[in-house]
Design a protein around this motif. Structure first.
Motif, short mmCIF file in Angstrom:
data_model
loop_
_atom_site.label_atom_id
_atom_site.label_comp_id
_atom_site.label_asym_id
_atom_site.label_seq_id
_atom_site.Cartn_x
_atom_site.Cartn_y
_atom_site.Cartn_z
N MET A 94 0.84 -1.18 0.00
CA MET A 94 0.00 0.00 0.00
C MET A 94 0.88 1.24 0.00
N ASP A 95 0.42 2.30 -0.61
CA ASP A 95 1.15 3.56 -0.70
C ASP A 95 1.24 4.18 0.69
N THR A 96 2.42 4.66 1.05
CA THR A 96 2.61 5.26 2.38
C THR A 96 2.86 6.75 2.23
N THR A 97 1.88 7.46 1.72
CA THR A 97 1.99 8.91 1.57
C THR A 97 1.78 9.56 2.93
N THR A 98 2.17 10.84 3.00
CA THR A 98 2.07 11.56 4.26
C THR A 98 0.65 12.02 4.56
N THR A 99 -0.21 12.07 3.57
CA THR A 99 -1.59 12.48 3.82
C THR A 99 -2.36 11.31 4.41
N THR A 100 -3.26 11.63 5.32
CA THR A 100 -4.06 10.60 5.95
C THR A 100 -5.39 10.51 5.23
N LEU A 101 -5.66 9.32 4.70
CA LEU A 101 -6.92 9.08 4.01
C LEU A 101 -7.92 8.47 4.97
N ASP A 102 -9.16 8.74 4.72
CA ASP A 102 -10.23 8.04 5.41
C ASP A 102 -9.99 6.55 5.17
N PRO A 103 -10.17 5.70 6.18
CA PRO A 103 -9.90 4.27 6.00
C PRO A 103 -10.62 3.67 4.79
N ARG A 104 -11.83 4.09 4.53
CA ARG A 104 -12.57 3.57 3.37
C ARG A 104 -11.91 4.01 2.07
N GLU A 105 -11.48 5.27 2.01
CA GLU A 105 -10.79 5.76 0.82
C GLU A 105 -9.46 5.06 0.63
N ALA A 106 -8.76 4.78 1.71
CA ALA A 106 -7.48 4.08 1.63
C ALA A 106 -7.67 2.68 1.06
N VAL A 107 -8.70 1.99 1.51
CA VAL A 107 -8.98 0.64 1.00
C VAL A 107 -9.37 0.71 -0.47
N LEU A 108 -10.19 1.67 -0.83
CA LEU A 108 -10.57 1.81 -2.24
C LEU A 108 -9.37 2.11 -3.12
N SER A 109 -8.46 2.93 -2.60
CA SER A 109 -7.24 3.23 -3.35
C SER A 109 -6.39 1.97 -3.53
N GLU A 110 -6.27 1.19 -2.48
CA GLU A 110 -5.49 -0.04 -2.56
C GLU A 110 -6.14 -1.03 -3.54
N LEU A 111 -7.45 -1.14 -3.51
CA LEU A 111 -8.15 -2.02 -4.45
C LEU A 111 -7.92 -1.58 -5.89
N ASP A 112 -7.92 -0.28 -6.12
CA ASP A 112 -7.67 0.22 -7.48
C ASP A 112 -6.26 -0.13 -7.93
N GLN A 113 -5.29 -0.01 -7.02
CA GLN A 113 -3.91 -0.39 -7.36
C GLN A 113 -3.81 -1.87 -7.67
N LEU A 114 -4.51 -2.69 -6.91
CA LEU A 114 -4.52 -4.14 -7.16
C LEU A 114 -5.14 -4.46 -8.52
N ARG A 115 -6.21 -3.74 -8.87
CA ARG A 115 -6.86 -3.94 -10.17
C ARG A 115 -5.89 -3.61 -11.30
N GLN A 116 -5.16 -2.52 -11.15
CA GLN A 116 -4.20 -2.13 -12.18
C GLN A 116 -3.08 -3.16 -12.32
N ARG A 117 -2.58 -3.65 -11.19
CA ARG A 117 -1.54 -4.69 -11.25
C ARG A 117 -2.07 -5.97 -11.85
N GLN A 118 -3.32 -6.31 -11.53
CA GLN A 118 -3.91 -7.53 -12.07
C GLN A 118 -4.01 -7.45 -13.59
N ALA A 119 -4.39 -6.29 -14.10
CA ALA A 119 -4.48 -6.12 -15.55
C ALA A 119 -3.10 -6.28 -16.20
N ALA A 120 -2.08 -5.72 -15.58
CA ALA A 120 -0.71 -5.85 -16.11
C ALA A 120 -0.24 -7.30 -16.02
N ASP A 121 -0.55 -7.96 -14.91
CA ASP A 121 -0.17 -9.36 -14.75
C ASP A 121 -0.87 -10.24 -15.79
#
Length: 77
Positions: free
Chosen positions: A1-28
């Motif tokens: 998961m991205d460790t940026t200095t801004t604090t995301l709402d936990p729901r937004e953080a999970v959604l962001s992580e899911l989007d990153q996983l989707r992008q990696r899955q497409a590349a894989d």
């Protein structure tokens, strides 16, 4: 998961992580199909490819067919 200095709402953080996983899955998926195609050009059978990937020969055949027809199993990819 991205460790940026801004604090995301936990729901937004999970959604962001899911989007990153989707992008990696497409590349894989693209890399997997390219490797399957390369293996076929080297004369490997769908059975041998499936054994290496841990899937059936039929699954390999279906992956190739879907890639050639431009469709995906889930339809939204």
């Amino acid at each position: 998961m991205d460790t940026t200095t801004t604090t995301l709402d936990p729901r937004e953080a999970v959604l962001s992580e899911l989007d990153q996983l989707r992008q990696r899955q497409a590349a894989d998926r693209a890399a997997r199909l390219a490797t399957i195609r390369h293996a076929r050009t080297l004369g490997l059978t769908n059975q041998a490819i499936g054994d290496a990937l841990g899937v059936t020969e039929v699954a390999v055949r279906n992956m190739i067919k879907r890639a050639e027809s431009g469709t995906s199993r889930t339809g939204g990819e």
